[in-house]
Enzyme design. Structure first.
Site, PDB file in Angstrom:
ATOM      1  N   GLY A 105       0.811  -1.222   0.000  1.00  0.00           N
ATOM      2  CA  GLY A 105       0.000   0.000   0.000  1.00  0.00           C
ATOM      3  C   GLY A 105       0.843   1.270   0.000  1.00  0.00           C
ATOM      4  O   GLY A 105       0.383   2.315  -0.471  1.00  0.00           O
ATOM      5  N   GLU A 108       1.673   1.835  -3.466  1.00  0.00           N
ATOM      6  CA  GLU A 108       0.416   2.218  -4.131  1.00  0.00           C
ATOM      7  C   GLU A 108       0.036   3.659  -3.808  1.00  0.00           C
ATOM      8  O   GLU A 108      -0.433   4.401  -4.674  1.00  0.00           O
ATOM      9  CB  GLU A 108      -0.693   1.237  -3.724  1.00  0.00           C
ATOM     10  CG  GLU A 108      -0.451  -0.145  -4.332  1.00  0.00           C
ATOM     11  CD  GLU A 108      -1.297  -1.253  -3.725  1.00  0.00           C
ATOM     12  OE1 GLU A 108      -1.349  -1.344  -2.476  1.00  0.00           O
ATOM     13  OE2 GLU A 108      -1.911  -2.017  -4.472  1.00  0.00           O
ATOM     14  N   GLU A 128       2.930  -8.319  -1.678  1.00  0.00           N
ATOM     15  CA  GLU A 128       1.718  -8.968  -1.163  1.00  0.00           C
ATOM     16  C   GLU A 128       1.710 -10.473  -1.394  1.00  0.00           C
ATOM     17  O   GLU A 128       1.133 -11.234  -0.616  1.00  0.00           O
ATOM     18  CB  GLU A 128       0.458  -8.351  -1.800  1.00  0.00           C
ATOM     19  CG  GLU A 128       0.161  -6.930  -1.354  1.00  0.00           C
ATOM     20  CD  GLU A 128       0.860  -5.844  -2.167  1.00  0.00           C
ATOM     21  OE1 GLU A 128       1.792  -6.164  -2.936  1.00  0.00           O
ATOM     22  OE2 GLU A 128       0.466  -4.671  -2.025  1.00  0.00           O
TER      23      GLU A 128
HETATM   24  N1  CAA Z   1       1.532  -3.723   8.644  1.00  0.00           N
HETATM   25  C1  CAA Z   1       1.576  -3.740   9.995  1.00  0.00           C
HETATM   26  N2  CAA Z   1       2.704  -3.609  10.705  1.00  0.00           N
HETATM   27  C2  CAA Z   1       3.839  -3.474  10.022  1.00  0.00           C
HETATM   28  C3  CAA Z   1       3.891  -3.457   8.620  1.00  0.00           C
HETATM   29  C4  CAA Z   1       2.660  -3.569   7.915  1.00  0.00           C
HETATM   30  N3  CAA Z   1       2.586  -3.530   6.581  1.00  0.00           N
HETATM   31  N4  CAA Z   1       5.165  -3.336   8.222  1.00  0.00           N
HETATM   32  C5  CAA Z   1       5.912  -3.254   9.343  1.00  0.00           C
HETATM   33  N5  CAA Z   1       5.108  -3.350  10.424  1.00  0.00           N
HETATM   34  C6  CAA Z   1       5.506  -3.326  11.833  1.00  0.00           C
HETATM   35  C7  CAA Z   1       6.163  -4.637  12.253  1.00  0.00           C
HETATM   36  O1  CAA Z   1       5.197  -5.610  12.543  1.00  0.00           O
HETATM   37  C8  CAA Z   1       6.969  -4.187  13.452  1.00  0.00           C
HETATM   38  O2  CAA Z   1       6.087  -4.094  14.548  1.00  0.00           O
HETATM   39  P1  CAA Z   1       6.502  -4.740  15.981  1.00  0.00           P
HETATM   40  O3  CAA Z   1       7.676  -3.919  16.438  1.00  0.00           O
HETATM   41  O4  CAA Z   1       5.277  -4.533  16.828  1.00  0.00           O
HETATM   42  O5  CAA Z   1       6.863  -6.171  15.737  1.00  0.00           O
HETATM   43  C9  CAA Z   1       7.404  -2.774  13.078  1.00  0.00           C
HETATM   44  O6  CAA Z   1       6.509  -2.356  12.047  1.00  0.00           O
HETATM   45  C10 CAA Z   1       8.810  -2.708  12.540  1.00  0.00           C
HETATM   46  O7  CAA Z   1       8.906  -3.642  11.472  1.00  0.00           O
HETATM   47  P2  CAA Z   1      10.086  -4.723  11.366  1.00  0.00           P
HETATM   48  O8  CAA Z   1      10.552  -5.141  12.728  1.00  0.00           O
HETATM   49  O9  CAA Z   1       9.622  -5.790  10.438  1.00  0.00           O
HETATM   50  O10 CAA Z   1      11.216  -3.820  10.666  1.00  0.00           O
HETATM   51  P3  CAA Z   1      12.425  -4.296   9.765  1.00  0.00           P
HETATM   52  O11 CAA Z   1      13.310  -3.122   9.600  1.00  0.00           O
HETATM   53  O12 CAA Z   1      13.028  -5.556  10.291  1.00  0.00           O
HETATM   54  O13 CAA Z   1      11.754  -4.667   8.336  1.00  0.00           O
HETATM   55  C11 CAA Z   1      10.269  -4.309   6.462  1.00  0.00           C
HETATM   56  C12 CAA Z   1      11.171  -3.676   7.551  1.00  0.00           C
HETATM   57  C13 CAA Z   1      11.121  -5.086   5.457  1.00  0.00           C
HETATM   58  C14 CAA Z   1       9.552  -3.170   5.746  1.00  0.00           C
HETATM   59  C15 CAA Z   1       9.253  -5.262   7.132  1.00  0.00           C
HETATM   60  O14 CAA Z   1       8.615  -4.587   8.202  1.00  0.00           O
HETATM   61  C16 CAA Z   1       8.175  -5.772   6.217  1.00  0.00           C
HETATM   62  O15 CAA Z   1       8.418  -6.657   5.404  1.00  0.00           O
HETATM   63  N6  CAA Z   1       6.932  -5.230   6.344  1.00  0.00           N
HETATM   64  C17 CAA Z   1       5.784  -5.683   5.610  1.00  0.00           C
HETATM   65  C18 CAA Z   1       5.846  -5.264   4.147  1.00  0.00           C
HETATM   66  C19 CAA Z   1       4.625  -5.783   3.422  1.00  0.00           C
HETATM   67  O16 CAA Z   1       4.393  -6.961   3.312  1.00  0.00           O
HETATM   68  N7  CAA Z   1       3.806  -4.851   2.895  1.00  0.00           N
HETATM   69  C20 CAA Z   1       2.598  -5.183   2.196  1.00  0.00           C
HETATM   70  C21 CAA Z   1       1.413  -5.144   3.145  1.00  0.00           C
HETATM   71  S1  CAA Z   1      -0.069  -5.754   2.446  1.00  0.00           S
HETATM   72  C22 CAA Z   1      -0.595  -4.526   1.465  1.00  0.00           C
HETATM   73  O17 CAA Z   1      -0.047  -3.448   1.411  1.00  0.00           O
HETATM   74  C23 CAA Z   1      -1.822  -4.866   0.656  1.00  0.00           C
HETATM   75  C24 CAA Z   1      -2.153  -3.851  -0.361  1.00  0.00           C
HETATM   76  O18 CAA Z   1      -1.944  -3.978  -1.532  1.00  0.00           O
HETATM   77  C25 CAA Z   1      -2.800  -2.639   0.030  1.00  0.00           C
END
Ligand code: CAA
Length: 254
Positions: A105, A108, A128
């Site tokens: 997102g 996006e 995703e």
């Molecule tokens: N939603 C909710 N929480 C999120 C998040 C997300 N998309 N991305 C990061 N966070 C949170 C983590 O859960 C973590 O929270 P806690 O401390 O409570 O555990 C905090 O943010 C810090 O994140 P990380 O510890 O993971 O940080 P990092 O530096 O090790 O990694 C990252 C960074 C690579 C961005 C990793 O956080 C990650 O992969 N995030 C998810 C990315 C993702 O999959 N995005 C797509 C979401 S789905 C979507 O967007 C659907 C759509 O089309 C609209």
């Protein structure tokens, strides 16, 4: 507040403010962003929006924790993500200033802006697929229109990230700037846009968007009729007269 708003003359800077969640976009962020900007959209004194995040993350995606337990019927009944349409229908020009992660997102949201300025550290992706879903706020459509099928398939099917340099080369990003210069350069560009005639910048961006939506003949007709219509506004006379009189134009937004 999940967003911070700062007004700088004719420019409004919106900063996502969920640092602990890497600015994950939940329903509250969406609601605050859309309601705040819809009000400002109609303000003739505001000529450009800048959307930004933190140095580490523009936004790491939609909020996975908010979505995780939802059922199919809840997603359909809530028409989940449809509220973002309120963001895309804003008519004031919008620049995304992206530093760090712009994933899912987040990528996006950046693509829903009129252009993206990226810090050298920016990382774009639609990961995703790794979560067992696909992009849901327009990523499969906008990314494909912006970077073409080959790159979009690569990004969406593998879930890999693209750095700022590749994103610029692929047409996703308008400018890559040193991280410490990101806000300065984005606001400078926003001020340039904001000081032109707002009715003109509004239709200029609409005309460019038509290129992604219409066939060439229809798009050119839209452009030509819009161009004709601008001869009804005072700013067209002022802009052209100022050129002839070798002075700076003073646009009034009328
Ligand atoms: N939603 C909710 N929480 C999120 C998040 C997300 N998309 N991305 C990061 N966070 C949170 C983590 O859960 C973590 O929270 P806690 O401390 O409570 O555990 C905090 O943010 C810090 O994140 P990380 O510890 O993971 O940080 P990092 O530096 O090790 O990694 C990252 C960074 C690579 C961005 C990793 O956080 C990650 O992969 N995030 C998810 C990315 C993702 O999959 N995005 C797509 C979401 S789905 C979507 O967007 C659907 C759509 O089309 C609209």
């Amino acid at each position: 507040m999940n967003i911070l708003i700062e007004r700088k003359g004719r420019v409004v800077v919106v900063q996502l403010n969920r640092p602990k969640a890497l600015n994950a976009l939940n329903s509250q962020v969406m609601c605050e962003m859309v309601t705040t900007l819809q009000k400002l959209d109609h303000d003739p004194e505001i000529g450009c929006f800048v959307i930004t995040g933190s140095e580490k993350a523009f936004a790491a995606g939609a909020d996975i924790k908010e979505m995780e337990s939802k059922s199919y019927i809840e997603m359909v009944q809530e028409d989940f993500f449809a509220g973002w349409d309120g963001f895309t229908s804003l008519r004031t020009p919008k620049i995304a200033a992206v530093s760090g992660y712009a994933l899912g997102g987040g990528c996006e949201l950046a693509m829903m802006c009129d252009m993206i300025f990226a810090a050298e550290t920016a990382m774009f992706g639609q990961p995703e697929i790794k979560l067992g879903v696909i992009p849901g706020i327009g990523g499969s459509q906008r990314l494909t229109k912006l970077v073409g099928k080959a790159k979009a398939m690569d990004m969406i099917l593998t879930g890999r990230m693209m750095n700022a340099e590749e994103a610029e080369r692929s047409g996703l990003v308008a400018r890559v700037v040193p991280t410490e210069r990101l806000m300065e350069e984005t606001i400078e560009a926003a001020e340039i846009i904001a000081n032109y005639s707002k009715p003109v910048t509004m239709v200029a961006r609409e005309a460019v968007d038509r290129a992604l939506e219409l066939g060439l003949k229809e798009g050119i007709l839209f452009e030509r009729r819009t161009f004709h219509a601008l001869f009804a506004i005072e700013d067209q006379k002022e802009g052209m007269r100022a050129f002839i009189e070798k002075r700076k134009p003073s646009f009034k937004g009328k």
